[in-house]
Design a protein around this motif. Structure first.
Motif, PDB file in Angstrom:
ATOM      1  N   VAL A  15       0.170  -7.640 -16.165  1.00 53.77           N
ATOM      2  CA  VAL A  15       1.928  -7.776 -15.419  1.00 53.77           C
ATOM      3  C   VAL A  15       1.738  -7.753 -14.089  1.00 53.77           C
ATOM      4  O   VAL A  15       2.466  -8.392 -13.100  1.00 53.77           O
ATOM      5  N   ARG A  16       1.907  -6.284 -13.993  1.00 56.87           N
ATOM      6  CA  ARG A  16       1.966  -6.051 -11.983  1.00 56.87           C
ATOM      7  C   ARG A  16       1.612  -4.366 -12.494  1.00 56.87           C
ATOM      8  O   ARG A  16       1.776  -3.819 -12.719  1.00 56.87           O
ATOM      9  N   ILE A  17       1.259  -4.201 -11.129  1.00 52.32           N
ATOM     10  CA  ILE A  17       1.049  -2.924 -10.633  1.00 52.32           C
ATOM     11  C   ILE A  17       3.013  -2.514  -9.558  1.00 52.32           C
ATOM     12  O   ILE A  17       2.913  -2.887  -9.051  1.00 52.32           O
ATOM     13  N   VAL A  18       2.680  -0.824  -9.858  1.00 55.18           N
ATOM     14  CA  VAL A  18       4.085  -1.342  -9.042  1.00 55.18           C
ATOM     15  C   VAL A  18       3.989   0.730  -8.175  1.00 55.18           C
ATOM     16  O   VAL A  18       2.563   1.196  -9.657  1.00 55.18           O
ATOM     17  N   ARG A  19       4.304   1.088  -7.500  1.00 49.57           N
ATOM     18  CA  ARG A  19       3.852   1.875  -6.318  1.00 49.57           C
ATOM     19  C   ARG A  19       5.019   2.669  -6.593  1.00 49.57           C
ATOM     20  O   ARG A  19       6.592   2.281  -5.982  1.00 49.57           O
ATOM     21  N   HIS A  20       6.160   4.450  -7.126  1.00 46.50           N
ATOM     22  CA  HIS A  20       7.685   4.932  -7.349  1.00 46.50           C
ATOM     23  C   HIS A  20       6.795   4.794  -4.979  1.00 46.50           C
ATOM     24  O   HIS A  20       6.463   5.012  -4.542  1.00 46.50           O
ATOM     25  N   LYS A  21       8.427   4.396  -4.905  1.00 48.57           N
ATOM     26  CA  LYS A  21       9.141   4.632  -3.069  1.00 48.57           C
ATOM     27  C   LYS A  21       9.292   5.589  -2.682  1.00 48.57           C
ATOM     28  O   LYS A  21       8.071   5.849  -1.475  1.00 48.57           O
ATOM     29  N   ASP A  22       8.336   6.796  -3.381  1.00 46.44           N
ATOM     30  CA  ASP A  22       8.280   8.439  -3.181  1.00 46.44           C
ATOM     31  C   ASP A  22       7.006   8.929  -2.482  1.00 46.44           C
ATOM     32  O   ASP A  22       6.868   9.896  -2.765  1.00 46.44           O
ATOM     33  N   ILE A  23       5.897   7.476  -3.097  1.00 47.75           N
ATOM     34  CA  ILE A  23       4.109   8.022  -3.210  1.00 47.75           C
ATOM     35  C   ILE A  23       4.216   7.631  -1.863  1.00 47.75           C
ATOM     36  O   ILE A  23       4.292   6.095  -1.562  1.00 47.75           O
ATOM     37  N   PRO A  24       3.702   8.040  -1.107  1.00 46.01           N
ATOM     38  CA  PRO A  24       2.801   7.116   0.293  1.00 46.01           C
ATOM     39  C   PRO A  24       1.751   6.175   0.070  1.00 46.01           C
ATOM     40  O   PRO A  24       1.558   6.782  -0.917  1.00 46.01           O
ATOM     41  N   ASP A  25       1.693   5.579   0.887  1.00 44.19           N
ATOM     42  CA  ASP A  25       0.575   4.264   0.611  1.00 44.19           C
ATOM     43  C   ASP A  25      -0.579   5.280   1.132  1.00 44.19           C
ATOM     44  O   ASP A  25      -0.723   6.225   2.009  1.00 44.19           O
ATOM     45  N   ALA A  26      -1.094   5.161   0.622  1.00 43.54           N
ATOM     46  CA  ALA A  26      -2.892   5.534   1.034  1.00 43.54           C
ATOM     47  C   ALA A  26      -3.335   5.161   2.454  1.00 43.54           C
ATOM     48  O   ALA A  26      -3.100   3.820   2.693  1.00 43.54           O
TER      49      ALA A  26
END
Length: 237
Positions: free
Chosen positions: A226-237
Protein backbone atom coordinates in the motif's frame (compact mmCIF):
# COMPACT_ATOMS: atom_id res chain seq x y z
CA UNK A 1 14.12 -20.25 46.52
CA UNK A 2 13.54 -20.47 50.25
CA UNK A 3 11.08 -23.12 51.39
CA UNK A 4 9.06 -20.53 53.32
CA UNK A 5 8.36 -18.62 50.11
CA UNK A 6 7.57 -21.79 48.19
CA UNK A 7 5.16 -22.86 50.89
CA UNK A 8 3.36 -19.50 50.78
CA UNK A 9 3.03 -19.80 47.00
CA UNK A 10 1.87 -23.40 47.34
CA UNK A 11 -0.87 -22.51 49.82
CA UNK A 12 -2.19 -19.78 47.53
CA UNK A 13 -2.09 -22.07 44.49
CA UNK A 14 -4.04 -24.74 46.41
CA UNK A 15 -6.63 -22.19 47.54
CA UNK A 16 -7.21 -20.93 43.97
CA UNK A 17 -7.20 -24.33 42.25
CA UNK A 18 -8.55 -25.13 39.63
CA UNK A 19 -8.12 -21.47 38.64
CA UNK A 20 -4.71 -19.96 37.99
CA UNK A 21 -3.28 -18.18 41.01
CA UNK A 22 -1.09 -15.11 40.70
CA UNK A 23 1.00 -12.96 43.00
CA UNK A 24 4.34 -11.25 43.45
CA UNK A 25 7.45 -11.60 45.56
CA UNK A 26 8.69 -8.35 47.11
CA UNK A 27 12.03 -7.49 48.67
CA UNK A 28 12.15 -5.16 51.67
CA UNK A 29 15.56 -4.91 53.26
CA UNK A 30 16.85 -8.47 53.61
CA UNK A 31 13.37 -9.99 53.71
CA UNK A 32 11.47 -11.51 50.80
CA UNK A 33 7.69 -11.95 51.02
CA UNK A 34 5.09 -13.53 48.74
CA UNK A 35 1.96 -11.40 48.27
CA UNK A 36 -1.12 -13.11 46.75
CA UNK A 37 -3.04 -11.10 44.16
CA UNK A 38 -6.47 -11.45 42.56
CA UNK A 39 -6.81 -13.02 39.10
CA UNK A 40 -9.22 -10.88 37.07
CA UNK A 41 -8.96 -12.90 33.83
CA UNK A 42 -12.17 -13.66 31.95
CA UNK A 43 -11.04 -17.30 31.83
CA UNK A 44 -9.15 -17.84 35.11
CA UNK A 45 -8.93 -21.59 34.46
CA UNK A 46 -6.49 -20.96 31.62
CA UNK A 47 -5.04 -17.47 32.09
CA UNK A 48 -4.31 -14.77 34.62
CA UNK A 49 -4.64 -11.00 34.67
CA UNK A 50 -3.23 -9.54 37.85
CA UNK A 51 -5.38 -6.86 39.46
CA UNK A 52 -3.66 -3.51 39.04
CA UNK A 53 -4.54 -2.29 42.52
CA UNK A 54 -2.99 -5.43 44.05
CA UNK A 55 0.26 -4.85 42.18
CA UNK A 56 0.38 -1.18 43.19
CA UNK A 57 -0.25 -2.10 46.81
CA UNK A 58 2.62 -4.62 46.68
CA UNK A 59 4.94 -1.95 45.27
CA UNK A 60 4.19 0.23 48.28
CA UNK A 61 5.30 -2.57 50.60
CA UNK A 62 8.63 -3.27 48.89
CA UNK A 63 10.41 -3.79 45.57
CA UNK A 64 8.65 -6.31 43.30
CA UNK A 65 11.33 -8.78 42.23
CA UNK A 66 9.30 -11.68 40.79
CA UNK A 67 5.91 -12.36 39.18
CA UNK A 68 4.29 -15.65 40.21
CA UNK A 69 1.40 -17.63 38.74
CA UNK A 70 0.26 -21.25 38.53
CA UNK A 71 -0.42 -23.77 35.76
CA UNK A 72 -3.22 -26.09 36.91
CA UNK A 73 -3.46 -29.66 35.59
CA UNK A 74 -0.57 -29.57 33.13
CA UNK A 75 1.28 -32.78 32.19
CA UNK A 76 4.64 -30.95 32.05
CA UNK A 77 5.51 -27.56 33.54
CA UNK A 78 6.72 -25.46 30.59
CA UNK A 79 6.30 -21.67 30.28
CA UNK A 80 4.02 -20.79 27.37
CA UNK A 81 5.12 -18.33 24.70
CA UNK A 82 2.62 -15.88 26.19
CA UNK A 83 4.33 -16.29 29.58
CA UNK A 84 7.71 -15.54 28.00
CA UNK A 85 6.42 -12.51 26.10
CA UNK A 86 4.88 -11.06 29.24
CA UNK A 87 8.06 -11.79 31.18
CA UNK A 88 10.08 -9.96 28.51
CA UNK A 89 7.75 -6.98 28.77
CA UNK A 90 7.79 -6.90 32.58
CA UNK A 91 11.58 -6.92 32.84
CA UNK A 92 11.28 -9.14 35.93
CA UNK A 93 12.01 -12.76 36.74
CA UNK A 94 8.93 -15.01 36.65
CA UNK A 95 8.03 -18.15 38.58
CA UNK A 96 5.40 -20.79 37.82
CA UNK A 97 4.05 -23.55 40.05
CA UNK A 98 2.07 -26.47 38.63
CA UNK A 99 -0.73 -28.06 40.59
CA UNK A 100 -1.46 -30.72 41.76
CA UNK A 101 2.11 -31.80 40.87
CA UNK A 102 3.67 -28.91 42.79
CA UNK A 103 6.61 -28.43 40.42
CA UNK A 104 8.20 -24.98 40.28
CA UNK A 105 10.29 -23.22 37.65
CA UNK A 106 11.67 -19.73 37.08
CA UNK A 107 12.71 -17.87 33.94
CA UNK A 108 14.07 -14.45 33.08
CA UNK A 109 13.34 -11.83 30.40
CA UNK A 110 14.93 -12.59 27.06
CA UNK A 111 17.31 -9.93 25.78
CA UNK A 112 18.66 -9.46 22.25
CA UNK A 113 16.25 -12.03 20.80
CA UNK A 114 16.73 -12.75 17.12
CA UNK A 115 14.08 -11.10 15.00
CA UNK A 116 13.61 -14.38 13.15
CA UNK A 117 11.83 -17.47 14.50
CA UNK A 118 9.43 -15.80 16.93
CA UNK A 119 6.19 -17.74 17.45
CA UNK A 120 2.97 -15.96 16.48
CA UNK A 121 0.74 -14.82 19.38
CA UNK A 122 -2.02 -12.52 18.10
CA UNK A 123 -1.99 -9.20 19.94
CA UNK A 124 1.37 -9.89 21.57
CA UNK A 125 3.78 -11.29 18.98
CA UNK A 126 2.58 -10.23 15.54
CA UNK A 127 3.65 -7.93 12.70
CA UNK A 128 3.20 -4.68 14.64
CA UNK A 129 4.95 -6.11 17.70
CA UNK A 130 7.95 -6.86 15.49
CA UNK A 131 7.84 -3.36 13.99
CA UNK A 132 7.81 -1.88 17.51
CA UNK A 133 10.71 -4.03 18.71
CA UNK A 134 12.83 -3.30 15.63
CA UNK A 135 12.44 0.47 15.94
CA UNK A 136 13.16 0.42 19.66
CA UNK A 137 16.26 -1.77 19.41
CA UNK A 138 17.77 -0.36 16.22
CA UNK A 139 16.89 3.33 16.58
CA UNK A 140 15.69 3.91 20.14
CA UNK A 141 12.25 4.90 18.82
CA UNK A 142 9.30 4.06 21.08
CA UNK A 143 6.12 3.32 19.12
CA UNK A 144 2.73 2.91 20.73
CA UNK A 145 1.26 -0.57 20.87
CA UNK A 146 -1.61 -0.95 18.39
CA UNK A 147 -1.72 -4.78 18.58
CA UNK A 148 -4.93 -6.35 19.89
CA UNK A 149 -5.77 -10.04 20.55
CA UNK A 150 -8.40 -10.34 17.82
CA UNK A 151 -8.48 -10.22 14.01
CA UNK A 152 -9.31 -6.52 13.79
CA UNK A 153 -9.00 -6.37 9.99
CA UNK A 154 -11.88 -8.80 9.30
CA UNK A 155 -14.84 -6.94 7.84
CA UNK A 156 -12.87 -3.71 7.44
CA UNK A 157 -14.44 -1.94 10.42
CA UNK A 158 -11.03 -1.14 11.95
CA UNK A 159 -8.05 0.29 10.12
CA UNK A 160 -5.24 0.28 12.65
CA UNK A 161 -2.39 0.85 10.18
CA UNK A 162 -3.94 3.51 7.93
CA UNK A 163 -5.40 5.43 10.88
CA UNK A 164 -2.23 5.59 12.95
CA UNK A 165 0.98 5.57 10.90
CA UNK A 166 1.19 9.36 10.57
CA UNK A 167 0.57 9.90 14.29
CA UNK A 168 3.44 7.49 15.03
CA UNK A 169 5.82 9.79 13.15
CA UNK A 170 6.11 8.02 9.78
CA UNK A 171 6.50 9.82 6.46
CA UNK A 172 5.73 8.26 3.09
CA UNK A 173 8.69 7.66 0.77
CA UNK A 174 9.03 6.32 -2.76
CA UNK A 175 12.28 4.34 -2.67
CA UNK A 176 12.89 2.04 0.32
CA UNK A 177 16.06 2.12 2.38
CA UNK A 178 16.96 -0.28 5.21
CA UNK A 179 14.74 0.34 8.23
CA UNK A 180 11.70 1.53 6.27
CA UNK A 181 8.27 0.05 6.98
CA UNK A 182 6.40 -1.51 4.07
CA UNK A 183 2.64 -1.52 4.67
CA UNK A 184 0.55 -4.16 2.88
CA UNK A 185 -2.99 -5.38 2.34
CA UNK A 186 -3.05 -9.18 2.48
CA UNK A 187 -6.36 -11.05 2.23
CA UNK A 188 -8.28 -8.20 3.88
CA UNK A 189 -10.32 -5.11 2.90
CA UNK A 190 -7.89 -2.82 4.77
CA UNK A 191 -4.14 -2.41 5.24
CA UNK A 192 -3.37 -5.18 7.75
CA UNK A 193 0.31 -6.11 7.55
CA UNK A 194 3.73 -4.48 7.71
CA UNK A 195 7.34 -5.48 7.21
CA UNK A 196 10.76 -3.93 7.69
CA UNK A 197 12.86 -3.44 4.57
CA UNK A 198 16.37 -4.79 5.24
CA UNK A 199 18.03 -3.91 1.95
CA UNK A 200 19.19 -6.25 -0.84
CA UNK A 201 15.52 -6.92 -1.67
CA UNK A 202 14.87 -8.60 1.72
CA UNK A 203 12.14 -7.89 4.24
CA UNK A 204 11.62 -8.91 7.87
CA UNK A 205 8.03 -9.67 8.84
CA UNK A 206 5.74 -11.73 11.07
CA UNK A 207 2.86 -13.10 9.01
CA UNK A 208 -0.35 -14.41 10.53
CA UNK A 209 0.08 -17.82 12.21
CA UNK A 210 3.72 -18.24 11.20
CA UNK A 211 7.17 -17.70 12.68
CA UNK A 212 8.76 -14.32 12.03
CA UNK A 213 11.14 -14.55 9.11
CA UNK A 214 13.30 -12.82 6.50
CA UNK A 215 12.09 -13.30 2.93
CA UNK A 216 12.65 -11.71 -0.49
CA UNK A 217 10.51 -8.67 -1.27
CA UNK A 218 9.11 -10.46 -4.29
CA UNK A 219 6.17 -9.88 -6.60
CA UNK A 220 3.62 -11.28 -4.14
CA UNK A 221 4.47 -8.66 -1.52
CA UNK A 222 5.06 -5.87 -4.07
CA UNK A 223 1.58 -6.37 -5.52
CA UNK A 224 0.07 -6.04 -2.03
CA UNK A 225 2.11 -3.02 -0.94
CA UNK A 226 0.00 0.00 0.00
CA UNK A 227 2.82 2.40 0.89
CA UNK A 228 6.41 2.59 2.10
CA UNK A 229 7.08 4.84 5.08
CA UNK A 230 10.08 5.98 7.12
CA UNK A 231 10.08 7.26 10.68
CA UNK A 232 10.93 10.95 10.86
CA UNK A 233 13.73 10.22 13.36
CA UNK A 234 15.56 7.86 10.97
CA UNK A 235 17.94 9.82 8.68
CA UNK A 236 17.79 9.37 4.93
CA UNK A 237 20.44 7.09 3.52
Amino acid sequence: MREKLLDAIRQHVIAEYPNEACGVIIQKGNKQTYIPCHNDADDPLNAFVMRDSDYRSAEQEGEVIMIIHSHPDVPVLIPSEMDRIQCDYSGLEWGIMSWPDGDFCTFSPRTDRDYVGRPWVLGHADCWSLIMDYHKREYGIELRNWSVPYEWWVGGKENRYDDNWRDEGFIEVQTPQPGDMIMMQIGAPVTNHAAIYLGDNLILHHNFGNLSTRVPYGQYFRDRTVRIVRHKDIPDA
